[in-house]
Write a protein that holds these residues in place. Sequence first.
Motif, PDB file in Angstrom:
ATOM      1  N   ARG A 116       0.816  -1.219   0.000  1.00 40.70           N
ATOM      2  CA  ARG A 116       0.000   0.000   0.000  1.00 40.70           C
ATOM      3  C   ARG A 116       0.850   1.270   0.000  1.00 40.70           C
ATOM      4  O   ARG A 116       0.359   2.352  -0.334  1.00 40.70           O
ATOM      5  N   LYS A 117       2.105   1.149   0.374  1.00 41.77           N
ATOM      6  CA  LYS A 117       2.996   2.306   0.389  1.00 41.77           C
ATOM      7  C   LYS A 117       3.621   2.598  -0.976  1.00 41.77           C
ATOM      8  O   LYS A 117       4.167   3.693  -1.182  1.00 41.77           O
ATOM      9  N   ARG A 174       8.337   6.646   6.746  1.00 38.16           N
ATOM     10  CA  ARG A 174       8.059   7.076   8.115  1.00 38.16           C
ATOM     11  C   ARG A 174       6.882   8.045   8.154  1.00 38.16           C
ATOM     12  O   ARG A 174       6.052   7.997   9.090  1.00 38.16           O
ATOM     13  N   LEU A 196       4.333   8.101   6.164  1.00 37.37           N
ATOM     14  CA  LEU A 196       3.113   7.299   6.011  1.00 37.37           C
ATOM     15  C   LEU A 196       2.780   6.574   7.306  1.00 37.37           C
ATOM     16  O   LEU A 196       1.608   6.468   7.690  1.00 37.37           O
ATOM     17  N   ASP A 197       3.795   6.064   7.999  1.00 38.59           N
ATOM     18  CA  ASP A 197       3.568   5.405   9.286  1.00 38.59           C
ATOM     19  C   ASP A 197       2.902   6.342  10.291  1.00 38.59           C
ATOM     20  O   ASP A 197       2.129   5.909  11.151  1.00 38.59           O
ATOM     21  N   GLU A 198       3.226   7.613  10.175  1.00 37.65           N
ATOM     22  CA  GLU A 198       2.669   8.613  11.097  1.00 37.65           C
ATOM     23  C   GLU A 198       1.312   9.135  10.647  1.00 37.65           C
ATOM     24  O   GLU A 198       0.741  10.046  11.281  1.00 37.65           O
ATOM     25  N   GLY A 199       0.796   8.572   9.551  1.00 39.47           N
ATOM     26  CA  GLY A 199      -0.524   8.964   9.069  1.00 39.47           C
ATOM     27  C   GLY A 199      -0.542  10.222   8.240  1.00 39.47           C
ATOM     28  O   GLY A 199      -1.619  10.783   7.968  1.00 39.47           O
ATOM     29  N   ARG A 200       0.643  10.683   7.831  1.00 39.57           N
ATOM     30  CA  ARG A 200       0.712  11.892   7.015  1.00 39.57           C
ATOM     31  C   ARG A 200       0.608  11.548   5.536  1.00 39.57           C
ATOM     32  O   ARG A 200       1.113  10.520   5.088  1.00 39.57           O
ATOM     33  N   SER A 201      -0.036  12.412   4.774  1.00 39.50           N
ATOM     34  CA  SER A 201      -0.065  12.242   3.325  1.00 39.50           C
ATOM     35  C   SER A 201       1.203  12.836   2.732  1.00 39.50           C
ATOM     36  O   SER A 201       1.802  13.753   3.302  1.00 39.50           O
TER      37      SER A 201
END
Length: 383
Positions: free
Chosen positions: A146-147, A267, A269-274
């Motif tokens: 998904r990344k 990282r 994306l892991d933090e929920g940032r676009s």
Amino acid sequence: MTLEFAPSARSTVGLEWEIMLADPASGDLVGRAPELLDALEAESEDERHTVTGELLTNTIEVTSGVGASVSDAVDDIGRAIAAVRAATDPAGIELLSAGSHPFAQWYDQQVTDKTRYHKLIERTQWWGRNMMIWGIHVHIGVEDQRKVFPIINALAAYLPHLQALAASSPFWAGERTGYASNRALVFQQLPTAGLPWPLHEWSEFETYLDDMVRTGVMADASEVRWDIRPAPRWGTIEVRACDGLSTLPELAAVAALVQVLVEHFSRALDEGRSLDELPAWFHRENKWRAARYGVDARVIVDRAGTQRPVREHLTETLEELAPVATDLGCAAEFRSIGRILEDGASYARQLAVADAAGGDLTAVVHHLIREFRSGPEASLPDE
């Protein structure tokens, strides 16, 4: 079409390097790979590295194993080069690397006798025969399918920076082109090459592949030749935009930059940032600017159209992402991007040698041969 993205350890590194074979006296290319490859391929069977052929018989490609760090992958490449030299030195063959050969002519080169290459040339004709280009490919492992496209779309904004650092094809068939990377513009003439389509979901990529295979454009995902692409077989994102680096330290530096950028975006994306993306028309302009001006280019860095010098933007990136490089164990390689900015990329060094030699491009080839053996400190001939 359902396409599996193979499991891969996060931010691992794989490298591929295409290397020219040349006559030590004339500097011209020699199509002697077929006489070397059987033994070299057999010798590498039990090694982490591999040695293989490429489209043209004047080329050998070396690849690393999967490296936990940049230094692991670079060590593999170093061992592969040593194995190749053990065969080429006694055979009277020199090695060099750049995005193009300064003066060789396409009609003098032989295509490797493999069905896939003959099919490519049959379809692409003159453009295919003119693919006298050499590059490096950097694979970075991604642990979650998904990344893949969010990272690809964000990383695409840094393709001009990578292209500028690696630019090494200022000459083409004996002419000074006025471009830092003529290869970048030649390669995109191939079907399925060039900048990636702006896809956002893995399912869109599967649809794209289904359309291409169904209409006979390609046989499978390996024929996607984008400047940056998913490599489903390996579970990696693969950057293919770069000219052949002229030295091993420069290869390490560019690989470190790619690894750090991918990990940085992962990282986020892991933090929920676009992740930020540029419009496709800015990517197209940036690619041309980097090909034309190299590290002296001004590139568009955001949707508002802000333009920044590559040197300045890269320097800020080195400062901002230095902690990520430290975490990944590639801080030294990452910092050496600064040396390329200070001392000049390969295209600039080649142009300086040509000017000093009164335009003699044989001198440029011998310069590249010296650099490949000894690193960028061997860039100028002894007086």
